[in-house]
Write an enzyme that holds these catalytic residues in place. Structure first.
Site, PDB file in Angstrom:
ATOM      1  N   GLN A  86      12.253  -4.840   4.489  1.00 20.98           N
ATOM      2  CA  GLN A  86      10.897  -4.664   5.009  1.00 20.98           C
ATOM      3  C   GLN A  86      10.764  -5.113   6.454  1.00 20.98           C
ATOM      4  OE1 GLN A  86       9.486  -7.682   2.009  1.00 20.98           O
ATOM      5  NE2 GLN A  86       8.059  -8.197   3.644  1.00 20.98           N
ATOM      6  N   CYS A 144       5.978  -6.288   1.257  1.00 19.04           N
ATOM      7  CA  CYS A 144       6.825  -6.561   0.087  1.00 19.04           C
ATOM      8  C   CYS A 144       6.314  -5.864  -1.164  1.00 19.04           C
ATOM      9  CB  CYS A 144       6.935  -8.058  -0.142  1.00 19.04           C
ATOM     10  SG  CYS A 144       5.346  -8.884  -0.397  1.00 19.04           S
ATOM     11  N   HIS A 177       4.400 -13.256  -2.347  1.00 27.05           N
ATOM     12  CA  HIS A 177       5.506 -12.310  -2.177  1.00 27.05           C
ATOM     13  C   HIS A 177       5.730 -11.551  -3.478  1.00 27.05           C
ATOM     14  CE1 HIS A 177       8.937 -10.654  -0.141  1.00 27.05           C
ATOM     15  NE2 HIS A 177       9.825 -11.181  -0.953  1.00 27.05           N
ATOM     16  N   ASN A 213      15.305  -8.564  -3.833  1.00 26.57           N
ATOM     17  CA  ASN A 213      14.381  -8.818  -2.731  1.00 26.57           C
ATOM     18  C   ASN A 213      14.401  -7.628  -1.766  1.00 26.57           C
ATOM     19  OD1 ASN A 213      12.542 -10.161  -1.142  1.00 26.57           O
ATOM     20  ND2 ASN A 213      13.803 -11.963  -0.809  1.00 26.57           N
TER      21      ASN A 213
END
Length: 444
Positions: free
Chosen positions: A64, A70, A364, A386
């Site tokens: 990102q 996110c 997040h 992630n």
């Protein structure tokens, strides 16, 4: 007792510090090596191994960059998993920039509609201060993503790739925030002058034309049709031309977003478990579904997430990514840093108190792509995909201890088929409306 810090109290503090050997040793270590590295417990990495009894196969890790997208990256990672699996692809990525464009436009409309609805509020009211604080930030929620996809569909990343701005949104956000605050001032001034709601709405329409133009300049204009082009692992070529973004979503993602439910764990006294909640003024698409949560004990979130992973589907989740996380090792564990012993202080607040006192909230969103289970089926650690590129963690993947899940996990999104009958019944009840500034209104 004195209400001031006096020279005498300072002298006492200094004597205490210099007379304590442990404090002097800690000072030397931290000033040389930094607080986190010095307080890190090296034994934690022995148990938080990057191996799992259940692991899903995903494409290449995403990035990102310098943006707060996110929630969109996590959502598109969940959706692309289905494309990669069904069509036997090595890798595939959906355009996060495409969804970012529509989110900014819809958030601008959402903000201006809220301004129209609150023109009688004093400028220093808490409601107006909340609205003006962040009119169109990068963050979002699963339900907000679902509303965007229901209205605009999705497209492959090559159809609307990243721009210099989508990967570093701060400058655009700053300009657009100033523009929207100016627009809010203009609308409120016109209302004070007695102009009708219809005239105010006409002003809003012109404001949105300006927003659309700026977004096209910064992000590019979204495509109206796209081609599906990919090569599978056997070398076969998949090609279909001139699909609308909605057609692309329905055929290639093939996911009924209405089947997915947000489960939260907010153990505060004002939000009893086994109730449905929504947050006032939280959203993006005006005609879309409201952001809704089902508040449950944390063990219920774990059971639902494990069940979905066992069926071969990843899980979108939202957490507080700040505490007890190592970017280098990718470890997420409440025992990772021993602040209490090293600094000789205690941190007694539990999860509920951390929410109440502003110490923790969801910051997040990521994706579960695996879990390690005991012989009895209990989770010990979780495999986390992630969206920070391959450098952090183990090639972009993090490992979350189950205890960290308990303490800092706030939301998982699962198919409602993994809920119990009692939990499903709660979905039919009227949602309790939380205040706009409630911590459950935070955006990942």
């Amino acid at each position: 007792m004195s209400k001031q810090i006096t020279p005498e109290s300072l002298a006492c503090y200094s004597r205490d510090f210099n007379g304590d050997r442990a404090s002097r040793v800690a000072r030397d270590a931290v000033m040389s090596g930094g607080l986190l590295k010095t307080c890190q417990n090296p034994m934690v990495s022995r148990r938080d191994n990057h191996e799992f009894s259940l692991t899903l196969k995903q494409g290449a890790i995403t990035h990102q960059k310098q943006s707060g997208r996110c929630w969109l990256f996590a959502a598109t990672n969940v959706m692309r998993f289905r494309i990669i699996k069904h069509y036997n692809l090595e890798n595939f990525e959906l355009s996060q920039n495409y969804l970012l464009f529509w989110d900014k436009l819809e958030k601008s409309n959402w903000f201006l509609e809220n301004i129209l609805d609150t023109v009688q509020e004093p400028v220093d009211s808490r409601v107006l201060c909340h609205l003006l604080s962040d009119p169109l930030g990068d963050g979002g929620q699963w339900d907000m993503m679902a509303n965007l996809v229901a209205k605009y569909g999705v497209v492959p990343k090559y159809s609307m790739p990243e721009s210099a701005v989508s990967g570093s949104t701060r400058e655009m956000n700053r300009v657009m925030t100033e523009l929207l605050r100016n627009d809010a001032c203009s609308i409120r001034q016109a209302a004070r002058e007695g102009l009708s709601r219809q005239v105010l709405e006409e002003k809003k329409a012109q404001m949105l034309r300006d927003v659309y133009r700026i977004l096209c300049i910064c992000l590019g204009e979204p495509p109206k049709t796209v081609d599906m082009e990919a090569r599978d692992r056997e070398g076969g070529f998949i090609c279909e031309k001139d699909l609308t973004p909605m057609e692309f979503f329905k055929k290639y993602v093939d996911m009924d977003l209405n089947d997915y439910v947000s489960l939260i764990n907010a153990p505060t006294a004002d939000k009893p478990f086994y109730h449905r909640y929504t947050v006032s003024m939280l959203g993006n698409v005006k005609e879309g579904n409201p952001v809704c949560y089902l508040n449950l004990p944390v063990e219920d979130l774990k059971k639902a997430a494990v069940a979905q992973l066992k069926d071969g589907e990843p899980v979108w989740f939202g957490c507080d990514m700040g505490p007890f996380v190592s970017r280098d090792s990718g470890i997420m564990d409440p025992d990772l840093y021993d602040f209490s012993d090293f600094l000789q202080v205690e941190f007694p607040m539990d999860k509920a108190k951390r929410l109440d006192y502003g110490q923790s909230l969801m910051t997040h969103a990521m994706v579960f792509q695996g879990v390690n289970l005991t012989d009895d089926g209990e989770p010990t650690r979780w495999r986390v995909e992630n969206s920070w590129g391959e450098e952090p963690g183990k090639k972009g993947y993090f490992v979350m201890s189950d205890q960290w899940f308990t303490e800092y996990m706030y939301q998982v999104v699962v198919d409602k088929k993994y809920l119990t009958r009692e939990q499903l019944d709660i979905l039919d009840t009227e949602a309790i409306v939380l205040k706009p500034w409630d911590p459950m209104g935070s955006l990942a």
